[in-house]
Scaffold this motif. Structure first.
Motif, PDB file in Angstrom:
ATOM      1  N   LYS A 249     -72.990  91.147  61.782  1.00 40.21           N
ATOM      2  CA  LYS A 249     -73.562  90.499  62.962  1.00 40.21           C
ATOM      3  C   LYS A 249     -72.454  89.894  63.828  1.00 40.21           C
ATOM      4  CE  LYS A 249     -77.030  87.043  64.259  1.00 40.21           C
ATOM      5  NZ  LYS A 249     -76.160  86.270  65.147  1.00 40.21           N
ATOM      6  N   ALA A 250     -71.453  89.267  63.147  1.00 42.98           N
ATOM      7  CA  ALA A 250     -70.341  88.679  63.910  1.00 42.98           C
ATOM      8  C   ALA A 250     -69.554  89.757  64.649  1.00 42.98           C
ATOM      9  CB  ALA A 250     -69.428  87.906  62.957  1.00 42.98           C
ATOM     10  N   GLN A 251     -69.332  90.889  63.997  1.00 42.33           N
ATOM     11  CA  GLN A 251     -68.621  91.995  64.656  1.00 42.33           C
ATOM     12  C   GLN A 251     -69.408  92.506  65.868  1.00 42.33           C
ATOM     13  OE1 GLN A 251     -68.151  94.679  61.384  1.00 42.33           O
ATOM     14  NE2 GLN A 251     -66.128  93.842  60.785  1.00 42.33           N
ATOM     15  N   GLU A 252     -70.712  92.594  65.711  1.00 39.06           N
ATOM     16  CA  GLU A 252     -71.550  93.071  66.817  1.00 39.06           C
ATOM     17  C   GLU A 252     -71.493  92.090  67.985  1.00 39.06           C
ATOM     18  OE1 GLU A 252     -76.223  94.284  67.693  1.00 39.06           O
ATOM     19  OE2 GLU A 252     -75.544  93.873  65.637  1.00 39.06           O
ATOM     20  N   LEU A 264     -63.439  81.957  67.300  1.00 40.90           N
ATOM     21  CA  LEU A 264     -64.568  81.734  66.388  1.00 40.90           C
ATOM     22  C   LEU A 264     -64.801  82.960  65.525  1.00 40.90           C
ATOM     23  CD1 LEU A 264     -66.928  80.009  65.401  1.00 40.90           C
ATOM     24  CD2 LEU A 264     -68.293  80.888  67.318  1.00 40.90           C
ATOM     25  N   TYR A 265     -64.639  84.122  66.118  1.00 39.22           N
ATOM     26  CA  TYR A 265     -64.829  85.366  65.362  1.00 39.22           C
ATOM     27  C   TYR A 265     -63.844  85.446  64.206  1.00 39.22           C
ATOM     28  CZ  TYR A 265     -64.375  90.299  64.211  1.00 39.22           C
ATOM     29  OH  TYR A 265     -64.271  91.495  63.524  1.00 39.22           O
ATOM     30  N   HIS A 266     -62.566  85.184  64.480  1.00 36.93           N
ATOM     31  CA  HIS A 266     -61.555  85.273  63.415  1.00 36.93           C
ATOM     32  C   HIS A 266     -61.795  84.225  62.307  1.00 36.93           C
ATOM     33  CE1 HIS A 266     -59.184  88.398  65.247  1.00 36.93           C
ATOM     34  NE2 HIS A 266     -59.088  87.712  66.426  1.00 36.93           N
ATOM     35  N   ILE A 267     -62.239  83.050  62.735  1.00 34.08           N
ATOM     36  CA  ILE A 267     -62.524  82.013  61.722  1.00 34.08           C
ATOM     37  C   ILE A 267     -63.649  82.467  60.798  1.00 34.08           C
ATOM     38  CG2 ILE A 267     -63.439  79.688  61.388  1.00 34.08           C
ATOM     39  CD1 ILE A 267     -61.943  78.863  63.933  1.00 34.08           C
ATOM     40  N   ARG A 268     -64.726  82.985  61.403  1.00 30.73           N
ATOM     41  CA  ARG A 268     -65.868  83.420  60.589  1.00 30.73           C
ATOM     42  C   ARG A 268     -65.483  84.575  59.674  1.00 30.73           C
ATOM     43  NH1 ARG A 268     -71.619  83.218  63.848  1.00 30.73           N
ATOM     44  NH2 ARG A 268     -71.604  80.961  64.258  1.00 30.73           N
ATOM     45  N   ILE A 269     -64.747  85.526  60.214  1.00 29.77           N
ATOM     46  CA  ILE A 269     -64.356  86.670  59.397  1.00 29.77           C
ATOM     47  C   ILE A 269     -63.485  86.217  58.229  1.00 29.77           C
ATOM     48  CG2 ILE A 269     -62.999  88.797  59.375  1.00 29.77           C
ATOM     49  CD1 ILE A 269     -65.738  89.066  60.680  1.00 29.77           C
ATOM     50  N   GLU A 270     -62.620  85.242  58.471  1.00 24.45           N
ATOM     51  CA  GLU A 270     -61.753  84.743  57.402  1.00 24.45           C
ATOM     52  C   GLU A 270     -62.565  84.034  56.319  1.00 24.45           C
ATOM     53  OE1 GLU A 270     -57.836  81.855  56.821  1.00 24.45           O
ATOM     54  OE2 GLU A 270     -58.650  82.221  58.831  1.00 24.45           O
TER      55      GLU A 270
END
Length: 308
Positions: A249-252, A264-270
């Motif tokens: 979902k974050a990637q989308e 925010l994306y990189h933080i969540r993915i990490e």
């Protein structure tokens, strides 16, 4: 001297003579009564000596009771009463010459009976105390001690009949308790003997039953252990799928919709990646535990049922 004077003089002389004679008769009668009273010989009445001796013995009995720590209020009061009765009966004998000592005899009989009861009560309580000490370790002493305490209280209050009754009751209670204890031991021994006989006669069935229980326990414990591990694995797998869904979902949102900032994306993915790695480590440990548990179960069963 005239005729009238002679008559008066004669009358006066007659009066004086009559008075003197009357006084002499009166005092003679009084002296006779005093002599009669003084002349009463008590030695002619054996009852007097008997009662006197009994009163003396009663005094000795009271002294003996006190030396044995017995209360003597009733007997002492009775001694005072009988002494007064005896004194009154002797006075009556002096005046009427009638000997009646029935009241004193009756009272003395009552008092000696009371003394006898006092010593009997003390003896019975002593017997109860000795019996209790002999069997104290064999029975529950509390019920007997309660009866003993009541008996001592009755003895102190000079209710000797009740004290004797309680002392005898306590002795009978000891016998009953001993009998109950003997029966209980006999029943226990019989039960033990029956149990041993039953075990000996059914040892094969018992061994089979024990074996079934052991196998059942092993199977149940093995199943429970595998179930708990499997349940943890399934829970972690569900959690892993949920995290993967969040990553997707974050990637989308970042690549397709562009609605998520890059930082925010990189933080969540990490964060999600760390969570996946931790879940992977936990799954690896659980899988190893599952494999080890299976190996232990198989090894145990092989050892137990290995042909000899």
């Amino acid at each position: 001297m005239g005729k009238m004077e002679k008559v008066l003089l004669a009358c006066f002389a007659f009066f004086v003579l009559f008075s003197a004679v009357s006084a002499q008769v009166f005092f003679a009668d009084v002296n006779s009564q005093d002599r009669n009273q003084a002349d009463v010989n008590f030695s002619r009445f054996p009852e007097i000596a008997e009662i006197t001796e009994k009163i003396s013995k009663l005094e000795s009995s009271i002294f003996e009771m006190r030396s044995q720590d017995l209360t003597t209020v009733r007997v002492s009061d009775g001694l005072i009463v009988v002494s007064e009765q005896f004194k009154a009966e002797k006075e009556k004998l002096r005046t009427t010459r009638i000997a009646d000592f029935s009241a004193s005899k009756s009272k003395l009989t009552e008092l000696f009976g009371l003394v006898e009861l006092a010593f009997e009560a003390k003896d019975e309580i002593g017997v109860l105390e000795r019996k209790l000490e002999e069997v104290r370790s064999e029975i529950d002493p509390v019920p007997v001690e309660e009866v003993l305490s009541k008996a001592k209280g009755e003895l102190k209050d000079e209710r000797y009949e009740k004290a004797i009754e309680l002392a005898v009751e306590g002795q009978e209670l000891i016998v009953d308790l001993q009998s109950f204890d003997t029966k209980a031991r006999a029943a226990a021994e019989a039960a033990t003997s029956n149990l041993v006989t039953t075990l000996d006669n059914n040892k094969v069935n018992i061994l089979i039953g024990i074996l079934v229980l052991v196998v059942g326990y092993l199977l149940l414990s093995s199943w429970l252990r595998h179930y708990l591990i499997w349940n943890k694995i399934k829970s972690l797998e569900l959690e892993r799928e949920a995290i993967k869904s969040e990553i997707k979902k974050a990637q989308e949102d970042f690549f397709v919709k562009g609605s998520m900032p890059e930082r925010l994306y990189h933080i969540r993915i990490e964060v999600f990646s760390d969570m996946l790695r931790d879940i992977g480590r936990q799954l690896a440990v659980l899988m190893e535990e599952e494999r080890h548990a299976k190996m232990v179960d198989l090894s145990f069963i092989a050892k137990k049922f290995k042909p000899k």
